[in-house]
Design a protein around this motif. Sequence first.
Motif, PDB file in Angstrom:
ATOM      1  N   ASN A  30       7.221  -1.005 164.901  1.00  0.00           N
ATOM      2  CA  ASN A  30       8.056   0.189 165.095  1.00  0.00           C
ATOM      3  C   ASN A  30       9.523  -0.133 164.864  1.00  0.00           C
ATOM      4  OD1 ASN A  30       5.780   1.622 165.743  1.00  0.00           O
ATOM      5  ND2 ASN A  30       6.080   1.429 167.959  1.00  0.00           N
ATOM      6  N   PHE A  31       9.957  -1.269 165.369  1.00  0.00           N
ATOM      7  CA  PHE A  31      11.345  -1.685 165.185  1.00  0.00           C
ATOM      8  C   PHE A  31      11.642  -1.922 163.704  1.00  0.00           C
ATOM      9  CE2 PHE A  31      14.657  -4.975 165.177  1.00  0.00           C
ATOM     10  CZ  PHE A  31      15.647  -4.287 165.859  1.00  0.00           C
ATOM     11  N   THR A  32      10.713  -2.540 163.006  1.00  0.00           N
ATOM     12  CA  THR A  32      10.889  -2.795 161.567  1.00  0.00           C
ATOM     13  C   THR A  32      10.964  -1.487 160.790  1.00  0.00           C
ATOM     14  OG1 THR A  32       9.642  -4.842 161.807  1.00  0.00           O
ATOM     15  CG2 THR A  32       9.910  -3.983 159.577  1.00  0.00           C
ATOM     16  N   ILE A  33      10.097  -0.560 161.139  1.00  0.00           N
ATOM     17  CA  ILE A  33      10.105   0.743 160.452  1.00  0.00           C
ATOM     18  C   ILE A  33      11.430   1.454 160.693  1.00  0.00           C
ATOM     19  CG2 ILE A  33       9.059   3.043 160.463  1.00  0.00           C
ATOM     20  CD1 ILE A  33       6.368   1.656 160.945  1.00  0.00           C
ATOM     21  N   ALA A  34      11.944   1.392 161.915  1.00  0.00           N
ATOM     22  CA  ALA A  34      13.219   2.037 162.224  1.00  0.00           C
ATOM     23  C   ALA A  34      14.362   1.400 161.437  1.00  0.00           C
ATOM     24  CB  ALA A  34      13.488   1.960 163.721  1.00  0.00           C
ATOM     25  N   ILE A  35      14.405   0.077 161.388  1.00  0.00           N
ATOM     26  CA  ILE A  35      15.471  -0.615 160.655  1.00  0.00           C
ATOM     27  C   ILE A  35      15.397  -0.293 159.163  1.00  0.00           C
ATOM     28  CG2 ILE A  35      16.309  -2.917 159.966  1.00  0.00           C
ATOM     29  CD1 ILE A  35      17.081  -2.085 162.794  1.00  0.00           C
ATOM     30  N   VAL A  36      14.191  -0.322 158.602  1.00  0.00           N
ATOM     31  CA  VAL A  36      14.031  -0.004 157.173  1.00  0.00           C
ATOM     32  C   VAL A  36      14.450   1.436 156.900  1.00  0.00           C
ATOM     33  CG1 VAL A  36      12.317   0.300 155.329  1.00  0.00           C
ATOM     34  CG2 VAL A  36      12.274  -1.752 156.749  1.00  0.00           C
ATOM     35  N   GLY A  37      14.105   2.339 157.800  1.00  0.00           N
ATOM     36  CA  GLY A  37      14.503   3.740 157.644  1.00  0.00           C
ATOM     37  C   GLY A  37      16.015   3.895 157.646  1.00  0.00           C
ATOM     38  N   TYR A  38      16.697   3.237 158.608  1.00  0.00           N
ATOM     39  CA  TYR A  38      18.164   3.308 158.656  1.00  0.00           C
ATOM     40  C   TYR A  38      18.785   2.724 157.399  1.00  0.00           C
ATOM     41  CZ  TYR A  38      18.121   4.665 163.565  1.00  0.00           C
ATOM     42  OH  TYR A  38      17.936   5.342 164.743  1.00  0.00           O
TER      43      TYR A  38
END
Length: 109
Positions: free
Chosen positions: A5-13
């Motif tokens: 989830n953290f990786t997905i959020a960082i990639v999204g940002y």
Amino acid sequence: MDTSNFTIAIVGYVIVFTTLVVLYFVFANIPKLLKLHIRIKLKKKDCEDCFDEYPEFITGQENAVIATAIYLYLNQLHDEESAKMTIKKVKKDYSPWSSRVHSIHTFQR
């Protein structure tokens, strides 16, 4: 907290901010690209001195005049409708689909 989830959020940002930066540079350089395009067109016509005739910037007043002219022109295109409203009563035949007897809101215990 799951690391995916953290990786997905960082990639999204990263994707969103990268896109915003790219769009900023694209829109900031559009006038330069248009100017280059006009210069190339005039060079093909052997009229490089004509480039000075084109204004570098359009003032706010000129933009306001152009916008007003477009607004007035588009308003003239719109047809005027009469404000009369008529109501025509339509006879409906019985339909079981709208019947309260067959509604699904009846509770049975």
